[in-house]
Design an enzyme around this catalytic site. Structure first.
Site, PDB file in Angstrom:
ATOM      1  N   ASP A  20      37.412  31.734  38.783  1.00  0.00           N
ATOM      2  CA  ASP A  20      38.048  32.651  38.169  1.00  0.00           C
ATOM      3  C   ASP A  20      37.682  34.168  39.239  1.00  0.00           C
ATOM      4  OD1 ASP A  20      39.155  34.941  36.607  1.00  0.00           O
ATOM      5  OD2 ASP A  20      37.654  34.782  35.157  1.00  0.00           O
ATOM      6  N   HIS A  49      41.677  36.536  36.551  1.00  0.00           N
ATOM      7  CA  HIS A  49      42.106  36.825  35.175  1.00  0.00           C
ATOM      8  C   HIS A  49      42.590  38.226  35.073  1.00  0.00           C
ATOM      9  CE1 HIS A  49      38.264  37.571  33.140  1.00  0.00           C
ATOM     10  NE2 HIS A  49      39.076  38.639  32.575  1.00  0.00           N
ATOM     11  N   SER A  87      35.444  42.403  32.855  1.00  0.00           N
ATOM     12  CA  SER A  87      35.987  41.302  33.822  1.00  0.00           C
ATOM     13  C   SER A  87      35.967  42.051  35.466  1.00  0.00           C
ATOM     14  CB  SER A  87      37.143  41.096  33.403  1.00  0.00           C
ATOM     15  OG  SER A  87      37.119  40.539  32.105  1.00  0.00           O
ATOM     16  N   GLY A  88      35.483  41.061  36.399  1.00  0.00           N
ATOM     17  CA  GLY A  88      35.394  41.324  37.501  1.00  0.00           C
ATOM     18  C   GLY A  88      34.322  42.030  38.288  1.00  0.00           C
TER      19      GLY A  88
END
Length: 383
Positions: A121, A74, A215-216
């Protein structure tokens, strides 16, 4: 006081082009500590090409080979191209002139990525020039116990140390140790949670915690020399650090084969076949996002479910997604809606300032997706 108003996609795109939107650094670790290079040598950051890392870092990642970084799928939403992304690594300070920087030559998103359920994801970035930092090994299916309930995993990240607070962005990488919680606890929080593909982390009183824009970034487990990448920051619920909630992470041991193939760890880079498609949405269930009203503390989102299959609906989850935009980095979280009348559900949440997209997903008792509604480009601002 918070209010919402709808703005057109055309207007927003024109504004974005005019302002040349630059994201703020990705969220850091709420309640964490300043990291040293030894805390996670493989930590990477995704930044805008041609811009200073401290001004344009929008997600985290992990170096898994000299020419490959793994991150969350994402993070690449919004049409980001490889030519617009660089990777930084090899240091803990974003302003360190010795920080290594490499151009991204190719973006590979997992073919099974589902942006409604946020499963698979994961994405791999291939680099044009190699990094000289020590890569982290991927947890294998045989090492799935590294992500078992009770395990303590190390989270690292840059960015906000308090929810929705760009002024709290640090220059120095931060870290925290996060305990893994039972899958059943996470399933109670998120109907979209998939224990086979995800793991759940939550500390006492939810501090420390991953936060918006983390995120990530990585969850690291194991001990030297067998340190492994066990999780990847994916999504959370409501405000980071809120009591009773948790962070959800990609279970790397379940995605290891795809990541390794995309990064060329097991030979020339090749993509594995796509995962089976998600169950088809039943046409007899219609889901609609209705009234959105806000006060000084939070916002109320009304969801209406209709059709002949309405009685099959067991629960409704609202996903709040803030796309990458000026002053903020991409974030995603889920909020459970409460049934207030036949076919009517209400989710109470704190919407982040800026432009947000909402998705409402209806599920039956078995967790099968019955209906989806989206309402995009909602502007939340101070009165």
């Amino acid at each position: 006081m918070r209010r919402t108003k709808l703005v057109t996609t055309v207007l927003l795109l024109a504004l974005a082009w005019t302002l040349q939107l630059v994201p703020a650094p990705a969220g850091a670790v709420v309640g964490g500590r300043a990291a040293t290079p030894a805390d996670n040598p493989a930590m990477a950051g995704l930044v805008r090409s041609g811009q200073a890392a401290v001004d344009s870092l929008f997600c985290g990642g992990s170096v898994i080979s000299p020419t490959a970084v793994v991150t969350a799928a994402h993070c690449l939403e919004g049409g980001l191209k490889a030519s617009q992304i660089d990777v930084v690594a090899g240091g803990v300070r974003l302003t360190d002139p010795a920080l290594q920087r490499a151009r991204v030559s190719r973006v590979i998103v997992h073919p099974g990525y589902d942006d409604v359920r946020t499963v698979h994801d994961v994405a791999v970035l291939l680099l044009a020039t190699p990094l000289t930092v020590r890569p982290v090994a991927l947890a294998t299916p045989a090492e799935a116990s590294l992500g078992a309930p009770g395990a303590i995993l190390r989270l690292t990240g840059w960015g906000e140390q308090r929810y929705n607070s760009p002024e709290s962005l640090p220059d120095t990488l931060r870290y925290a140790d996060i305990p893994v919680v039972a899958n059943s606890a996470c399933k109670r929080l998120f109907d979209v949670y998939d224990a086979a593909l995800q793991l759940c982390g939550r500390a006492a009183n939810n501090r420390p915690d991953s936060c918006q824009g983390d995120s990530g970034g990585p969850l690291i487990g194991g001990t030297a020399p067998a340190v492994r990448l066990v999780g990847i920051v994916s999504y959370s619920a409501d405000q980071c650090g809120s009591p009773g909630f948790a962070g959800v992470y990609v279970r790397v041991s379940a995605e290891r084969d795809w990541i390794a193939a995309a990064a060329g760890l097991d030979g020339p880079a090749a993509l594995l076949p796509a995962q089976p498609a998600a169950p088809a949405v039943r046409k007899t269930v219609r889901t609609r996002i209705g009234t959105i009203s806000c006060d000084e503390d939070s916002c109320s989102v009304v969801v209406r479910v209709s059709g002949s299959g309405r009685r099959d609906v067991s629960s409704v989850v609202v996903r709040v997604r803030r796309p990458e935009q000026r002053g903020f980095s991409a974030t995603s979280r889920y909020v459970q809606a409460r049934k207030v009348a036949p076919g009517v559900y209400r989710a109470r949440t704190l919407l982040p300032y800026g432009i947000v997209n909402l998705t409402a997903v209806a599920f039956d008792a078995a967790g099968t997706q019955l209906g989806v509604a989206a309402r995009e480009q909602i502007e939340v601002f101070d009165a």
